[in-house]
Design a protein around this motif. Sequence first.
Motif, short mmCIF file in Angstrom:
data_model
loop_
_atom_site.label_atom_id
_atom_site.label_comp_id
_atom_site.label_asym_id
_atom_site.label_seq_id
_atom_site.Cartn_x
_atom_site.Cartn_y
_atom_site.Cartn_z
N GLY A 69 22.39 11.96 34.21
CA GLY A 69 22.44 13.08 35.14
C GLY A 69 21.95 12.68 36.52
O GLY A 69 22.54 13.05 37.54
N LEU A 70 20.86 11.89 36.56
CA LEU A 70 20.33 11.41 37.84
C LEU A 70 21.30 10.45 38.52
O LEU A 70 21.56 10.54 39.73
N MET A 71 21.88 9.54 37.73
CA MET A 71 22.86 8.60 38.29
C MET A 71 24.10 9.33 38.78
O MET A 71 24.75 8.91 39.73
N GLY A 72 24.41 10.45 38.12
CA GLY A 72 25.59 11.22 38.51
C GLY A 72 25.49 11.79 39.91
O GLY A 72 26.51 12.12 40.52
N THR A 73 24.27 11.91 40.44
CA THR A 73 24.12 12.43 41.80
C THR A 73 24.72 11.49 42.83
O THR A 73 25.04 11.91 43.94
N VAL A 74 24.87 10.20 42.48
CA VAL A 74 25.45 9.24 43.44
C VAL A 74 26.65 8.49 42.88
O VAL A 74 27.36 7.82 43.62
N SER A 75 26.89 8.59 41.57
CA SER A 75 27.96 7.81 40.95
C SER A 75 29.30 8.51 41.11
O SER A 75 29.38 9.72 41.20
N GLY A 76 30.38 7.71 41.10
CA GLY A 76 31.70 8.28 41.25
C GLY A 76 32.63 8.00 40.09
O GLY A 76 33.82 8.21 40.18
N SER A 77 32.09 7.49 38.98
CA SER A 77 32.95 7.11 37.86
C SER A 77 32.22 7.29 36.54
O SER A 77 31.09 6.82 36.37
N SER A 78 32.87 7.97 35.59
CA SER A 78 32.28 8.15 34.26
C SER A 78 32.08 6.81 33.57
O SER A 78 31.02 6.54 32.99
N VAL A 79 33.10 5.96 33.62
CA VAL A 79 33.04 4.67 32.92
C VAL A 79 31.97 3.78 33.53
O VAL A 79 31.21 3.11 32.82
N ALA A 80 31.88 3.75 34.87
CA ALA A 80 30.87 2.93 35.53
C ALA A 80 29.47 3.42 35.17
O ALA A 80 28.55 2.63 34.98
N ASN A 81 29.32 4.73 35.05
CA ASN A 81 28.02 5.30 34.65
C ASN A 81 27.68 4.90 33.22
O ASN A 81 26.52 4.57 32.91
N VAL A 82 28.67 4.92 32.32
CA VAL A 82 28.45 4.49 30.94
C VAL A 82 27.96 3.05 30.90
O VAL A 82 27.00 2.71 30.19
N ALA A 83 28.61 2.19 31.68
CA ALA A 83 28.23 0.78 31.69
C ALA A 83 26.85 0.58 32.30
O ALA A 83 26.03 -0.20 31.81
N GLY A 84 26.57 1.32 33.39
CA GLY A 84 25.31 1.14 34.11
C GLY A 84 24.10 1.55 33.30
O GLY A 84 23.13 0.79 33.19
N THR A 85 24.12 2.75 32.71
CA THR A 85 22.96 3.21 31.95
C THR A 85 23.11 2.94 30.45
O THR A 85 22.13 2.73 29.75
N GLY A 86 24.37 2.92 29.98
CA GLY A 86 24.62 2.75 28.55
C GLY A 86 24.26 1.39 28.01
O GLY A 86 23.90 1.25 26.84
N SER A 87 24.33 0.35 28.85
CA SER A 87 23.99 -0.99 28.38
C SER A 87 22.51 -1.07 27.98
O SER A 87 22.10 -1.95 27.24
N PHE A 88 21.72 -0.12 28.48
CA PHE A 88 20.32 -0.06 28.10
C PHE A 88 20.07 1.02 27.03
O PHE A 88 19.41 0.77 26.02
N THR A 89 20.59 2.23 27.26
CA THR A 89 20.23 3.36 26.39
C THR A 89 20.90 3.31 25.03
O THR A 89 20.31 3.72 24.03
N ILE A 90 22.14 2.81 24.96
CA ILE A 90 22.86 2.82 23.67
C ILE A 90 22.19 1.90 22.64
O ILE A 90 21.93 2.33 21.51
N PRO A 91 21.88 0.63 22.98
CA PRO A 91 21.18 -0.20 21.99
C PRO A 91 19.81 0.38 21.60
O PRO A 91 19.39 0.27 20.45
N MET A 92 19.14 1.05 22.56
CA MET A 92 17.84 1.64 22.25
C MET A 92 18.01 2.79 21.25
O MET A 92 17.21 2.94 20.32
N MET A 93 19.06 3.61 21.43
CA MET A 93 19.33 4.69 20.48
C MET A 93 19.61 4.13 19.09
O MET A 93 19.09 4.62 18.08
N LYS A 94 20.42 3.09 19.03
CA LYS A 94 20.78 2.49 17.73
C LYS A 94 19.55 1.94 17.04
O LYS A 94 19.41 2.04 15.81
#
Length: 655
Positions: free
Chosen positions: A247-272
């Motif tokens: 949500g915070l990244m969305g204030t400046v980001s312009g792409s759903s996929v880029a946002n997934v890659a940017g924060t997801g590379s950290f949060t997804i493995p942590m969730m798993k």
Amino acid sequence: MADNKVNPNNESIDLQEFMAKYDRESDYRRLKGVMARVIAAIAITFSIFQLYTALLGILDAHIQRAIHLSFALALVYLLYPTRKKWPRDKLHWFDCLLAITAAATPIYIVYFYKELVLRAGTVTTADMVVGILGVFLVMEAARRVVGWPIVIVASLFLAYAFAGPIIPGILAHQGVDTPHLVGHLFFTTEGIFGIPLGVSSTFIFLFILFGAYLEKTGLGKFFIDLANAVAGWASGGPAKVAVLSSGLMGTVSGSSVANVAGTGSFTIPMMKSLGYKPEFAGAVEATASTGGQLMPPIMGAAAFLMAEFVGIPYIAIVKAAIIPALLYFTGIWIGVHLEAKKNGLKGIPREQLPKIGRIIMERGHLAIPLIVIVYLLVTGYTPMRAALWAILLAILASMLRKSTRISAYDVVKGLENGARSALGVIIACATAGIIIGVVTKTGLGLKLASALIDLAHGQLLPTLFFTMISSILLGMGVPTTANYVITSTIAAPAIIQLGVPILAAHLFAFYFGIVADVTPPVALAAFAGSGIARGNPMKTGVNAFKLAIAAFLVPYIFVYSPGLLMIDTTVPMILLITATALVGMVGIGSAVSGYLITTTKWYDRIMLFAGGLMLIKPGSVTDLIGLGLLVGAYLLQVMRKRHNKKFSVPNNLTQ
């Protein structure tokens, strides 16, 4: 991305390779030597041109947009190869030729501008050749940097322009001949050089440049660490971190996929690592990242386009979008919390998390430009002037601490990265201009609106449903800016004709165009999340669809109750609508997840879902019925939980 102690990621992923697979904009050449410096020089010159015109006054609209597009086309053909199989470390002579030709077509307008104005409406043979080349090269650039979906849509609209006389029924028209269509699309400000490219050549480029400098300063790491400190300890903490940071990244980001890659590379493995299934972890990040496109002040750059299309101040768009965006993220948060409670998923121990005070002391100054830009917009500055100040402040703010300070090289590199990041938006806006040009030339928008209303027999609810389906289909695989242009042009007019306020209608169509990113079968953000999580793409898409249930409900709320958008309302009314909507989303979230305070039965789910819907639809009668159903379901859950606890067998007796 964050401290190792809070990042349990033991699965390596090549982000460059990942982004190239899921995001067309990231699949570019990585050249070295002379050609790399030439491309960098073009990109830097492009950014300097945009800053120069923003500071000293933009040029005539058509000339400004033509130069803007010329730079973009040259860079696209130099950076993105014709064929996927061509190497990414070499520049092919054919692409060099196309880059020169593509850049020259808009410059033709600049060079012969006076002649074109004097003979407006008359298309010469030379105009025809340049115009046809220009349209074709814009669409080919879109194929390379944006993808096939928008090219297919634009091609269908071009075919419609020619095939009007042979189309039966309400969609028939007299047809458009080639000279008139080429003249309209390429030599007026009604087609390729229309409002979308106009907004891109002024506001959007500067905000993307601002985002490039924020990325250089390390704002993304600050957002993730801050989200960890705030929510990492709670039940299902990593998933809540994903929601908050995206949500915070969305204030400046312009792409759903880029946002997934940017924060997801950290949060997804942590969730798993804490017990979430791969498909759910990928879905959480995809849904949250998609919501970033709905989050003010940028809204994936669509906010600026919306202000131009709707004809109201940009700050009014931002105000209207705040509560719906917060409701969307709250809906995801509820889904994540219930899933965590259902599966007994804990958070990260507090001692392993960064301290919020330390984060703010060390990197809180990086958020100063964001705070200032909102202040400037609220106090009446134009978006262009606010963006200029924000760019300067982003550079100056980074200097406040040695750990965040960017060098002179980084300042220059930011000019290059900003221009590169803008290419997808620019080409998408130009291609969307083709669609708008056909719509204005043939009157297709009104024809489609009439067809949808006829199909719904003039009733608002079914018209909203058909508009929702149309927007999801039109938004599949299309970037945010083009997504808004297409859905607002094609889908929104139907509900406007039924008396829905124009802003509510545009936001309604835009919301459903955006959630196409998490709606199977073409759920790009969900598939990107599954790529990082190494889960099943379709299952990830289904989970994302369920988590995004708020996005399917919130637009109906603000259509039936525009007060949610702060249109003709009072503060108490806004609070009441928001409160009932939140309680309703708890009910629907519980029905979807199958858990409230204990596992639900089928009849609990029916009561929760029906009660949630009643609360979401404004009205005192529906609110009372909805509240009664939710209270009834809750009491049933309480009794069942007590019963299960009373008759459960202690562990020591089972051993």
